[in-house]
Design an enzyme around this catalytic site. Structure first.
Site, PDB file in Angstrom:
ATOM      1  N   HIS A 155       0.836  -1.199   0.000  1.00  0.00           N
ATOM      2  CA  HIS A 155       0.000   0.000   0.000  1.00  0.00           C
ATOM      3  C   HIS A 155       0.873   1.253   0.000  1.00  0.00           C
ATOM      4  O   HIS A 155       2.084   1.175   0.189  1.00  0.00           O
ATOM      5  CB  HIS A 155      -0.921   0.031   1.226  1.00  0.00           C
ATOM      6  CG  HIS A 155      -2.111  -0.865   1.106  1.00  0.00           C
ATOM      7  ND1 HIS A 155      -2.059  -2.203   1.435  1.00  0.00           N
ATOM      8  CD2 HIS A 155      -3.383  -0.631   0.685  1.00  0.00           C
ATOM      9  CE1 HIS A 155      -3.257  -2.751   1.220  1.00  0.00           C
ATOM     10  NE2 HIS A 155      -4.069  -1.818   0.768  1.00  0.00           N
ATOM     11  N   LYS A 159      -0.536   4.725   4.668  1.00  0.00           N
ATOM     12  CA  LYS A 159      -1.382   3.755   5.386  1.00  0.00           C
ATOM     13  C   LYS A 159      -0.794   3.499   6.769  1.00  0.00           C
ATOM     14  O   LYS A 159       0.406   3.251   6.911  1.00  0.00           O
ATOM     15  CB  LYS A 159      -1.507   2.448   4.603  1.00  0.00           C
ATOM     16  CG  LYS A 159      -2.520   1.481   5.216  1.00  0.00           C
ATOM     17  CD  LYS A 159      -2.855   0.352   4.259  1.00  0.00           C
ATOM     18  CE  LYS A 159      -3.810  -0.660   4.890  1.00  0.00           C
ATOM     19  NZ  LYS A 159      -5.096  -0.040   5.284  1.00  0.00           N
TER      20      LYS A 159
END
EC number: 1.17.1.8
Length: 269
Positions: A155, A159
């Site tokens: 990600h 995040k």
């Protein structure tokens, strides 16, 4: 038409949720909230997400607009989501939860409230990912007993939780299909001299870099061959459209805990 409130409406995901609700013919953007200290409180939701003016402004507390909406969509943070869950419990509203990072105790609290109000909760709202969950169950039943299973997820740099809720959902699908609890077989980090891999463990590896929207791979590795099941997301609107679909589906459903498997009718696959 389902009247939707978006929690955290000014965030990256929140703006996409507002846009997705606006473009869904069965939904209407009815409310949106942000933290009280946000400079965007009072801004029109349509203008915020690059659409036409909606004549609905960002508020600092959804309780102030409780009569304006039917369903909350919440992709914020555990503490904020639980506050909105309590609001739904108090006023009989429905909620779609996309927040990840809950503790076991918080998950139990959600289950308890779901006995009184309709709740959809999923680690990922993309149709493709939820199909992958079903494929993983089938792969685990065929190959799980003799393959090494590893899950790799990637990600963007912003995040804050790891591994991702989707990666955990993949692990739960695999472990459940093999008759195990993920908490009993998961290995979330390896470093130093770890010893040989145990037979039943499901390993997790996490990447945080750049602007990766979300990539997940589950690997079933044997001697001489391996099967990899991968999902790659390139646009957050994929998740937003799925969450709005869930909100429309959830409206007027009886109290209960639902997942995207229920929303998409995947139980019969």
């Amino acid at each position: 038409m389902v009247r939707i409130a978006v929690a955290g409406a000014a965030g990256r995901m929140g703006r996409n949720l507002v846009k997705a609700a606006h473009h869904n013919p069965a939904a209407k953007v009815a409310a949106g909230s942000e933290r009280p200290e946000s400079s965007l409180v009072g801004v029109d939701l349509g203008e915020l997400c690059g659409e036409c003016k909606f004549d609905v402004v960002v508020c600092d507390d959804l309780a102030k607009q409780i009569d304006q909406f039917d369903v909350i969509i919440d992709f914020t943070a555990p503490a904020s989501t639980l506050n909105n869950l309590a609001l739904c419990q108090q006023y009989g509203k429905s909620i779609v939860i996309g927040t990840t990072g809950f503790t076991e105790e918080q998950r139990e609290q959600i289950d308890l409230v779901a006995q009184q109000v309709p709740v959809v909760m999923a680690p990922n709202y993309s149709v493709g990912v939820n199909l992958v969950f079903k494929l993983l169950e089938k792969a685990a039943k065929v190959m799980g007993d003799y393959c090494d299973i590893e899950i790799v997820e990637a990600h963007h740099r912003h995040k804050v939780d790891a591994p991702s809720g989707t990666a955990i959902g993949m692990g739960e699908a695999i472990a459940g299909a093999m008759g195990n609890k993920l908490s009993d077989v998961a290995v979330y980090a390896r470093e130093g001299i770890t010893g040989e891999r145990t037979k039943d463990e499901i390993g997790f590896a996490t990447i945080r870099a750049g602007d990766i929207v979300g990539e997940h791979t589950a690997m079933f590795a044997d001697i001489g061959e391996r099967v990899e099941i991968t999902h790659k997301a390139t646009d957050r609107m994929t998740f937003a459209n799925g969450a709005v679909k869930a909100a429309v589906w959830l409206h007027e459903k009886p109290a209960g805990f639902y997942t995207m498997t229920d929303v998409l009718g995947l139980n019969d696959l």
